[in-house]
Design an enzyme around this catalytic site. Structure first.
Site, PDB file in Angstrom:
ATOM      1  N   ARG A   1      69.919 -11.473  -4.603  1.00  0.00           N
ATOM      2  CA  ARG A   1      69.030 -10.305  -4.492  1.00  0.00           C
ATOM      3  C   ARG A   1      69.882  -9.124  -4.045  1.00  0.00           C
ATOM      4  O   ARG A   1      70.539  -9.178  -3.007  1.00  0.00           O
ATOM      5  CB  ARG A   1      67.930 -10.557  -3.473  1.00  0.00           C
ATOM      6  CG  ARG A   1      67.073  -9.336  -3.218  1.00  0.00           C
ATOM      7  CD  ARG A   1      65.901  -9.696  -2.317  1.00  0.00           C
ATOM      8  NE  ARG A   1      65.121  -8.531  -1.983  1.00  0.00           N
ATOM      9  CZ  ARG A   1      65.238  -7.863  -0.840  1.00  0.00           C
ATOM     10  NH1 ARG A   1      66.123  -8.241   0.063  1.00  0.00           N
ATOM     11  NH2 ARG A   1      64.494  -6.816  -0.608  1.00  0.00           N
TER      12      ARG A   1
ATOM     13  N   ASP B   1      66.478  -5.261  -6.738  1.00  0.00           N
ATOM     14  CA  ASP B   1      65.117  -5.055  -6.232  1.00  0.00           C
ATOM     15  C   ASP B   1      64.513  -3.741  -6.749  1.00  0.00           C
ATOM     16  O   ASP B   1      63.319  -3.510  -6.618  1.00  0.00           O
ATOM     17  CB  ASP B   1      65.137  -5.063  -4.692  1.00  0.00           C
ATOM     18  CG  ASP B   1      63.897  -5.721  -4.124  1.00  0.00           C
ATOM     19  OD1 ASP B   1      63.212  -6.454  -4.871  1.00  0.00           O
ATOM     20  OD2 ASP B   1      63.585  -5.488  -2.943  1.00  0.00           O
TER      21      ASP B   1
ATOM     22  N   LEU C   1      53.562  -6.004   2.911  1.00  0.00           N
ATOM     23  CA  LEU C   1      53.650  -5.551   4.298  1.00  0.00           C
ATOM     24  C   LEU C   1      54.448  -6.565   5.111  1.00  0.00           C
ATOM     25  O   LEU C   1      53.936  -7.618   5.505  1.00  0.00           O
ATOM     26  CB  LEU C   1      52.241  -5.387   4.892  1.00  0.00           C
ATOM     27  CG  LEU C   1      51.228  -4.558   4.079  1.00  0.00           C
ATOM     28  CD1 LEU C   1      49.880  -4.487   4.806  1.00  0.00           C
ATOM     29  CD2 LEU C   1      51.756  -3.156   3.800  1.00  0.00           C
TER      30      LEU C   1
ATOM     31  N   GLY D   1      59.848  -4.491   6.302  1.00  0.00           N
ATOM     32  CA  GLY D   1      59.825  -3.397   5.331  1.00  0.00           C
ATOM     33  C   GLY D   1      58.459  -3.440   4.674  1.00  0.00           C
ATOM     34  O   GLY D   1      57.907  -4.521   4.495  1.00  0.00           O
TER      35      GLY D   1
ATOM     36  N   GLY E   1      55.034 -10.727   5.449  1.00  0.00           N
ATOM     37  CA  GLY E   1      54.670 -11.377   6.716  1.00  0.00           C
ATOM     38  C   GLY E   1      53.371 -10.873   7.323  1.00  0.00           C
ATOM     39  O   GLY E   1      52.538 -11.670   7.784  1.00  0.00           O
TER      40      GLY E   1
ATOM     41  N   GLU F   1      50.353 -11.358   4.592  1.00  0.00           N
ATOM     42  CA  GLU F   1      49.947 -12.754   4.377  1.00  0.00           C
ATOM     43  C   GLU F   1      49.244 -13.343   5.600  1.00  0.00           C
ATOM     44  O   GLU F   1      48.405 -14.226   5.475  1.00  0.00           O
ATOM     45  CB  GLU F   1      51.178 -13.614   4.059  1.00  0.00           C
ATOM     46  CG  GLU F   1      51.767 -13.320   2.693  1.00  0.00           C
ATOM     47  CD  GLU F   1      53.147 -13.944   2.483  1.00  0.00           C
ATOM     48  OE1 GLU F   1      53.436 -14.974   3.126  1.00  0.00           O
ATOM     49  OE2 GLU F   1      53.921 -13.398   1.677  1.00  0.00           O
TER      50      GLU F   1
ATOM     51  N   GLU G   1      60.197 -14.287  -3.554  1.00  0.00           N
ATOM     52  CA  GLU G   1      61.281 -13.553  -4.214  1.00  0.00           C
ATOM     53  C   GLU G   1      62.324 -14.520  -4.774  1.00  0.00           C
ATOM     54  O   GLU G   1      62.939 -14.247  -5.806  1.00  0.00           O
ATOM     55  CB  GLU G   1      61.925 -12.582  -3.215  1.00  0.00           C
ATOM     56  CG  GLU G   1      60.974 -11.446  -2.857  1.00  0.00           C
ATOM     57  CD  GLU G   1      61.426 -10.644  -1.651  1.00  0.00           C
ATOM     58  OE1 GLU G   1      61.923 -11.251  -0.687  1.00  0.00           O
ATOM     59  OE2 GLU G   1      61.274  -9.417  -1.666  1.00  0.00           O
TER      60      GLU G   1
END
Ligand code: ADP
Length: 347
Positions: free
Chosen positions: A68, A125, A176, A179, A297, A300, A328
Protein backbone atom coordinates in the site's frame (compact mmCIF):
# COMPACT_ATOMS: atom_id res chain seq x y z
CA UNK A 1 2.92 -16.73 -12.02
CA UNK A 2 3.90 -19.30 -9.38
CA UNK A 3 1.05 -21.29 -7.84
CA UNK A 4 1.07 -23.76 -4.97
CA UNK A 5 -0.20 -27.35 -5.19
CA UNK A 6 -3.79 -26.13 -4.66
CA UNK A 7 -3.46 -23.77 -7.63
CA UNK A 8 -3.43 -20.80 -5.30
CA UNK A 9 -1.19 -17.76 -5.20
CA UNK A 10 -0.19 -16.49 -1.76
CA UNK A 11 -0.12 -12.70 -1.80
CA UNK A 12 1.52 -10.87 1.07
CA UNK A 13 0.17 -7.34 1.52
CA UNK A 14 2.32 -4.79 3.32
CA UNK A 15 0.49 -1.80 4.78
CA UNK A 16 2.75 0.61 6.63
CA UNK A 17 1.21 3.11 9.05
CA UNK A 18 2.99 5.79 11.05
CA UNK A 19 3.84 3.42 13.90
CA UNK A 20 3.03 -0.10 12.72
CA UNK A 21 3.33 -2.36 9.71
CA UNK A 22 0.33 -4.57 8.96
CA UNK A 23 1.08 -7.82 7.16
CA UNK A 24 -1.59 -10.06 5.67
CA UNK A 25 -1.43 -13.10 3.45
CA UNK A 26 -4.37 -13.97 1.23
CA UNK A 27 -4.54 -17.10 -0.90
CA UNK A 28 -5.86 -15.92 -4.25
CA UNK A 29 -8.12 -16.10 -6.14
CA UNK A 30 -10.02 -17.88 -3.33
CA UNK A 31 -9.55 -14.80 -1.10
CA UNK A 32 -8.74 -17.02 1.86
CA UNK A 33 -6.96 -15.15 4.64
CA UNK A 34 -4.11 -17.43 5.72
CA UNK A 35 -1.89 -15.30 7.99
CA UNK A 36 -1.61 -11.86 9.49
CA UNK A 37 0.56 -9.86 11.86
CA UNK A 38 0.99 -6.29 13.02
CA UNK A 39 4.61 -5.43 13.69
CA UNK A 40 6.47 -2.45 15.08
CA UNK A 41 7.73 -0.15 12.34
CA UNK A 42 10.91 0.59 14.28
CA UNK A 43 12.04 -3.04 13.77
CA UNK A 44 10.33 -3.64 10.45
CA UNK A 45 13.30 -5.39 8.82
CA UNK A 46 13.72 -8.03 11.53
CA UNK A 47 9.97 -8.34 12.17
CA UNK A 48 9.29 -8.90 8.48
CA UNK A 49 12.09 -11.46 8.30
CA UNK A 50 10.63 -13.26 11.35
CA UNK A 51 7.14 -13.30 9.80
CA UNK A 52 8.45 -14.74 6.53
CA UNK A 53 10.50 -17.38 8.41
CA UNK A 54 7.45 -18.48 10.35
CA UNK A 55 5.41 -18.79 7.16
CA UNK A 56 8.15 -20.84 5.52
CA UNK A 57 8.38 -23.13 8.55
CA UNK A 58 4.63 -23.67 8.17
CA UNK A 59 5.24 -24.65 4.55
CA UNK A 60 3.72 -21.47 3.18
CA UNK A 61 5.61 -19.70 0.40
CA UNK A 62 4.92 -16.13 -0.67
CA UNK A 63 4.28 -15.88 -4.41
CA UNK A 64 3.83 -12.11 -4.71
CA UNK A 65 3.89 -9.00 -2.53
CA UNK A 66 1.57 -5.98 -2.71
CA UNK A 67 2.45 -2.70 -1.04
CA UNK A 68 0.00 0.00 0.00
CA UNK A 69 1.48 3.30 -1.12
CA UNK A 70 -0.27 6.38 0.16
CA UNK A 71 0.46 8.62 -2.80
CA UNK A 72 0.78 7.98 -6.52
CA UNK A 73 -0.03 11.48 -7.75
CA UNK A 74 -1.35 12.20 -11.23
CA UNK A 75 0.93 9.76 -13.04
CA UNK A 76 0.57 6.55 -10.99
CA UNK A 77 -3.10 5.68 -11.12
CA UNK A 78 -3.12 1.89 -11.42
CA UNK A 79 -1.12 -0.81 -9.60
CA UNK A 80 2.39 -1.19 -10.99
CA UNK A 81 5.09 -3.85 -10.89
CA UNK A 82 8.12 -2.72 -8.89
CA UNK A 83 11.21 -2.09 -11.01
CA UNK A 84 14.30 -0.01 -10.24
CA UNK A 85 12.92 2.63 -12.63
CA UNK A 86 9.59 2.78 -10.79
CA UNK A 87 11.31 3.18 -7.42
CA UNK A 88 13.35 6.01 -8.90
CA UNK A 89 10.22 7.74 -10.22
CA UNK A 90 8.58 7.37 -6.82
CA UNK A 91 11.44 9.25 -5.19
CA UNK A 92 10.30 12.32 -7.12
CA UNK A 93 6.94 12.20 -5.36
CA UNK A 94 8.41 12.25 -1.86
CA UNK A 95 8.04 16.04 -1.44
CA UNK A 96 4.26 15.57 -1.76
CA UNK A 97 4.08 13.36 1.32
CA UNK A 98 7.49 12.81 2.85
CA UNK A 99 5.95 11.66 6.09
CA UNK A 100 4.36 8.52 4.65
CA UNK A 101 5.98 7.95 1.30
CA UNK A 102 9.61 7.70 2.43
CA UNK A 103 8.98 4.97 5.07
CA UNK A 104 6.67 3.13 2.67
CA UNK A 105 9.30 3.07 -0.06
CA UNK A 106 11.89 1.98 2.51
CA UNK A 107 9.56 -0.89 3.41
CA UNK A 108 9.38 -1.92 -0.26
CA UNK A 109 13.16 -2.21 -0.46
CA UNK A 110 13.31 -4.16 2.80
CA UNK A 111 10.54 -6.49 1.64
CA UNK A 112 12.31 -7.08 -1.67
CA UNK A 113 15.38 -8.13 0.26
CA UNK A 114 13.44 -10.56 2.48
CA UNK A 115 11.05 -11.85 -0.18
CA UNK A 116 13.27 -11.95 -3.27
CA UNK A 117 12.53 -13.50 -6.65
CA UNK A 118 8.79 -12.82 -6.56
CA UNK A 119 6.90 -9.90 -8.11
CA UNK A 120 6.32 -6.86 -5.89
CA UNK A 121 3.47 -4.51 -6.81
CA UNK A 122 2.72 -0.94 -5.68
CA UNK A 123 -0.96 -0.22 -4.99
CA UNK A 124 -1.71 3.49 -4.64
CA UNK A 125 -4.25 4.82 -2.16
CA UNK A 126 -4.83 7.80 -4.47
CA UNK A 127 -5.66 5.63 -7.51
CA UNK A 128 -9.42 5.29 -6.92
CA UNK A 129 -10.03 9.05 -6.65
CA UNK A 130 -7.78 9.78 -9.64
CA UNK A 131 -10.89 8.90 -11.61
CA UNK A 132 -12.94 11.74 -10.08
CA UNK A 133 -14.28 14.36 -12.47
CA UNK A 134 -11.93 17.25 -13.20
CA UNK A 135 -14.08 19.69 -11.30
CA UNK A 136 -13.65 17.69 -8.09
CA UNK A 137 -9.88 17.59 -8.57
CA UNK A 138 -9.37 21.31 -9.10
CA UNK A 139 -8.46 23.88 -6.44
CA UNK A 140 -9.33 27.50 -7.12
CA UNK A 141 -5.64 28.47 -7.40
CA UNK A 142 -3.53 30.04 -10.14
CA UNK A 143 -0.63 28.69 -12.20
CA UNK A 144 1.79 29.57 -9.40
CA UNK A 145 0.55 26.39 -7.66
CA UNK A 146 1.43 24.00 -10.50
CA UNK A 147 1.02 20.34 -9.53
CA UNK A 148 -1.30 21.14 -6.64
CA UNK A 149 -4.54 19.30 -7.12
CA UNK A 150 -7.14 17.32 -5.17
CA UNK A 151 -5.99 13.69 -5.19
CA UNK A 152 -8.11 11.98 -2.54
CA UNK A 153 -7.05 9.02 -0.36
CA UNK A 154 -8.50 5.87 1.27
CA UNK A 155 -8.98 4.47 -2.24
CA UNK A 156 -8.13 0.86 -1.36
CA UNK A 157 -10.73 0.96 1.39
CA UNK A 158 -13.32 2.49 -0.96
CA UNK A 159 -12.65 -0.16 -3.60
CA UNK A 160 -13.26 -2.90 -1.07
CA UNK A 161 -16.53 -1.29 0.09
CA UNK A 162 -17.71 -0.86 -3.51
CA UNK A 163 -16.98 -4.55 -4.13
CA UNK A 164 -19.23 -5.47 -1.20
CA UNK A 165 -22.04 -3.08 -2.14
CA UNK A 166 -22.04 -3.62 -5.89
CA UNK A 167 -21.68 -0.71 -8.28
CA UNK A 168 -25.06 0.98 -8.28
CA UNK A 169 -26.64 4.01 -6.68
CA UNK A 170 -25.54 7.07 -4.76
CA UNK A 171 -23.18 6.09 -1.96
CA UNK A 172 -21.15 7.94 0.60
CA UNK A 173 -18.33 5.96 2.21
CA UNK A 174 -17.37 7.43 5.59
CA UNK A 175 -14.00 5.92 6.50
CA UNK A 176 -13.58 7.06 10.11
CA UNK A 177 -10.33 5.91 11.73
CA UNK A 178 -7.31 7.85 12.98
CA UNK A 179 -7.35 9.22 9.48
CA UNK A 180 -10.88 10.02 8.30
CA UNK A 181 -12.49 10.80 4.97
CA UNK A 182 -15.84 10.62 3.20
CA UNK A 183 -16.09 9.75 -0.48
CA UNK A 184 -19.07 10.19 -2.81
CA UNK A 185 -19.50 7.27 -5.20
CA UNK A 186 -22.00 7.13 -8.04
CA UNK A 187 -22.63 3.71 -9.59
CA UNK A 188 -19.22 2.58 -8.37
CA UNK A 189 -17.33 5.65 -9.66
CA UNK A 190 -15.72 8.26 -7.39
CA UNK A 191 -17.39 11.67 -7.73
CA UNK A 192 -15.79 13.68 -4.93
CA UNK A 193 -14.03 13.17 -1.63
CA UNK A 194 -13.16 15.17 1.47
CA UNK A 195 -9.37 14.66 1.55
CA UNK A 196 -7.65 16.65 -1.18
CA UNK A 197 -3.98 17.40 -1.84
CA UNK A 198 -2.87 15.56 1.30
CA UNK A 199 -4.38 13.33 3.99
CA UNK A 200 -4.55 16.41 6.25
CA UNK A 201 -7.68 17.89 4.68
CA UNK A 202 -11.41 17.19 4.90
CA UNK A 203 -12.93 15.71 8.05
CA UNK A 204 -11.60 16.26 11.57
CA UNK A 205 -9.26 13.39 12.52
CA UNK A 206 -7.34 11.97 15.48
CA UNK A 207 -4.44 14.43 15.24
CA UNK A 208 -5.15 16.31 11.98
CA UNK A 209 -7.52 19.23 11.67
CA UNK A 210 -9.12 18.49 8.28
CA UNK A 211 -10.21 21.52 6.26
CA UNK A 212 -8.84 24.85 7.47
CA UNK A 213 -9.11 28.39 6.22
CA UNK A 214 -5.68 28.92 4.55
CA UNK A 215 -5.52 32.20 6.46
CA UNK A 216 -4.91 30.20 9.64
CA UNK A 217 -1.59 28.92 8.32
CA UNK A 218 -0.55 32.38 7.08
CA UNK A 219 -1.35 33.84 10.50
CA UNK A 220 0.47 31.03 12.31
CA UNK A 221 3.57 31.52 10.15
CA UNK A 222 3.71 35.31 10.25
CA UNK A 223 2.20 36.23 13.63
CA UNK A 224 2.74 33.17 15.84
CA UNK A 225 6.23 32.68 14.44
CA UNK A 226 6.00 28.94 13.72
CA UNK A 227 8.56 27.70 11.23
CA UNK A 228 7.72 25.07 8.64
CA UNK A 229 8.79 22.07 10.74
CA UNK A 230 6.78 23.26 13.77
CA UNK A 231 3.70 23.95 11.65
CA UNK A 232 3.98 20.50 10.09
CA UNK A 233 4.18 18.90 13.52
CA UNK A 234 1.24 20.92 14.89
CA UNK A 235 -0.97 20.22 11.88
CA UNK A 236 -0.04 16.54 11.52
CA UNK A 237 0.32 15.35 15.11
CA UNK A 238 -1.26 17.83 17.51
CA UNK A 239 -4.57 18.94 16.00
CA UNK A 240 -7.92 17.19 15.54
CA UNK A 241 -9.35 15.25 18.48
CA UNK A 242 -6.06 15.63 20.37
CA UNK A 243 -5.85 19.39 19.82
CA UNK A 244 -9.44 20.13 20.82
CA UNK A 245 -9.57 17.73 23.79
CA UNK A 246 -6.05 18.59 24.95
CA UNK A 247 -5.74 15.00 26.16
CA UNK A 248 -6.19 12.20 23.58
CA UNK A 249 -6.45 11.50 19.83
CA UNK A 250 -8.36 8.30 20.57
CA UNK A 251 -12.13 8.36 20.08
CA UNK A 252 -12.78 5.48 22.45
CA UNK A 253 -10.91 7.26 25.25
CA UNK A 254 -12.73 10.54 24.60
CA UNK A 255 -16.16 8.88 24.58
CA UNK A 256 -15.34 7.33 27.96
CA UNK A 257 -14.21 10.69 29.41
CA UNK A 258 -16.86 12.86 27.90
CA UNK A 259 -19.28 12.96 30.84
CA UNK A 260 -16.68 14.53 33.14
CA UNK A 261 -14.40 16.32 30.69
CA UNK A 262 -15.80 19.31 28.78
CA UNK A 263 -12.99 19.45 26.26
CA UNK A 264 -13.33 15.74 25.48
CA UNK A 265 -17.06 16.34 24.95
CA UNK A 266 -16.37 19.26 22.59
CA UNK A 267 -13.87 17.17 20.59
CA UNK A 268 -16.41 14.36 20.12
CA UNK A 269 -19.23 16.76 19.24
CA UNK A 270 -17.05 18.63 16.75
CA UNK A 271 -15.95 15.38 15.08
CA UNK A 272 -19.61 14.42 14.56
CA UNK A 273 -20.63 17.93 13.49
CA UNK A 274 -17.91 18.25 10.84
CA UNK A 275 -18.52 14.74 9.48
CA UNK A 276 -22.24 15.50 9.16
CA UNK A 277 -21.57 18.87 7.50
CA UNK A 278 -19.15 17.48 4.92
CA UNK A 279 -21.28 14.42 4.15
CA UNK A 280 -24.11 16.90 3.59
CA UNK A 281 -21.93 18.61 0.97
CA UNK A 282 -21.28 15.26 -0.73
CA UNK A 283 -25.05 14.61 -0.72
CA UNK A 284 -25.47 17.87 -2.66
CA UNK A 285 -22.84 16.75 -5.17
CA UNK A 286 -24.54 13.36 -5.61
CA UNK A 287 -28.10 14.73 -5.60
CA UNK A 288 -29.02 12.59 -2.56
CA UNK A 289 -27.71 9.50 -0.81
CA UNK A 290 -29.05 5.96 -1.18
CA UNK A 291 -26.44 4.27 1.02
CA UNK A 292 -24.23 5.69 3.75
CA UNK A 293 -21.44 3.28 4.71
CA UNK A 294 -19.45 3.59 7.92
CA UNK A 295 -16.09 1.91 8.11
CA UNK A 296 -12.66 2.34 9.84
CA UNK A 297 -12.04 1.92 13.58
CA UNK A 298 -14.55 4.58 14.67
CA UNK A 299 -17.08 3.93 11.91
CA UNK A 300 -17.09 0.17 12.52
CA UNK A 301 -17.17 0.27 16.32
CA UNK A 302 -19.06 3.30 17.57
CA UNK A 303 -22.82 3.23 17.15
CA UNK A 304 -22.95 6.53 18.98
CA UNK A 305 -20.79 8.33 16.42
CA UNK A 306 -22.62 6.66 13.53
CA UNK A 307 -25.98 7.74 14.91
CA UNK A 308 -24.74 11.27 15.58
CA UNK A 309 -23.56 11.69 12.00
CA UNK A 310 -26.55 9.98 10.37
CA UNK A 311 -29.10 11.76 12.59
CA UNK A 312 -28.46 15.13 10.94
CA UNK A 313 -28.85 13.63 7.47
CA UNK A 314 -32.40 12.38 8.01
CA UNK A 315 -33.83 15.25 5.99
CA UNK A 316 -32.34 13.57 2.93
CA UNK A 317 -35.01 10.88 3.19
CA UNK A 318 -34.68 7.16 3.48
CA UNK A 319 -30.96 6.38 3.60
CA UNK A 320 -29.70 2.84 4.00
CA UNK A 321 -27.07 3.24 6.74
CA UNK A 322 -24.61 0.35 6.80
CA UNK A 323 -21.53 -0.67 8.76
CA UNK A 324 -19.00 -2.60 6.69
CA UNK A 325 -15.58 -3.57 8.13
CA UNK A 326 -13.03 -2.54 5.53
CA UNK A 327 -10.30 -4.80 4.16
CA UNK A 328 -7.51 -2.89 2.43
CA UNK A 329 -5.33 -6.01 2.41
CA UNK A 330 -7.89 -7.85 0.29
CA UNK A 331 -8.07 -4.88 -2.11
CA UNK A 332 -4.30 -5.05 -2.46
CA UNK A 333 -4.32 -8.83 -2.96
CA UNK A 334 -7.00 -8.52 -5.65
CA UNK A 335 -4.97 -5.88 -7.49
CA UNK A 336 -1.80 -7.96 -7.32
CA UNK A 337 -3.57 -11.08 -8.52
CA UNK A 338 -5.31 -9.23 -11.37
CA UNK A 339 -2.09 -7.57 -12.55
CA UNK A 340 -0.12 -10.82 -12.48
CA UNK A 341 -2.90 -12.81 -14.17
CA UNK A 342 -3.05 -10.22 -16.96
CA UNK A 343 0.74 -10.50 -17.41
CA UNK A 344 0.61 -14.30 -17.44
CA UNK A 345 -2.18 -14.19 -20.02
CA UNK A 346 -0.04 -11.95 -22.25
CA UNK A 347 3.07 -14.16 -22.11
P1 ADP B 1 -6.13 3.87 11.42
O1 ADP B 1 -6.71 5.02 10.64
O2 ADP B 1 -4.83 4.22 12.08
O3 ADP B 1 -6.12 2.55 10.67
P2 ADP B 1 -8.33 2.73 12.91
O4 ADP B 1 -9.17 2.55 11.68
O5 ADP B 1 -7.87 1.51 13.61
O6 ADP B 1 -7.11 3.70 12.66
O7 ADP B 1 -9.20 3.61 13.95
C1 ADP B 1 -8.70 4.00 15.17
C2 ADP B 1 -9.78 4.80 15.89
O8 ADP B 1 -10.91 3.94 16.13
C3 ADP B 1 -9.34 5.33 17.26
O9 ADP B 1 -9.79 6.66 17.45
C4 ADP B 1 -10.08 4.39 18.21
O10 ADP B 1 -10.35 4.97 19.48
C5 ADP B 1 -11.36 4.17 17.44
N1 ADP B 1 -12.13 3.04 17.99
C6 ADP B 1 -11.79 1.74 18.02
N2 ADP B 1 -12.73 1.04 18.69
C7 ADP B 1 -13.67 1.92 19.10
C8 ADP B 1 -14.89 1.84 19.84
N3 ADP B 1 -15.34 0.67 20.30
N4 ADP B 1 -15.59 2.98 20.04
C9 ADP B 1 -15.14 4.16 19.59
N5 ADP B 1 -14.01 4.31 18.89
C10 ADP B 1 -13.29 3.21 18.64
Amino acid sequence: MARNSRGEVNVLSVNGGSSSLKLWVYAMPEERRVASATVNIADQASELAGFIDTLERDGMGIDAVGHRIVFGGASHTTPELVTPQLLEQMQELIPYDALHLQPELDAVVIAQRHVPNVPHVLCYDTAFCSRMPRIAKTYPLGDEFGGVSRFGFHGLSCEYIVSVLGASGKTVIAHLGNGASATAVLDGHPIDTTMGFSPLGGLMMGTRPGDLDPGVLLYAASELGYDNATLRKLITDRSGLLGVSGSSPDMRTLLARRATDERAALAVDLFVYIARKQIGALAAVLGGIDTLVFTGGIGENSGEIRNGVAEGLRYLGDIDVRTIPTDEALSISRHVHALLSARTART
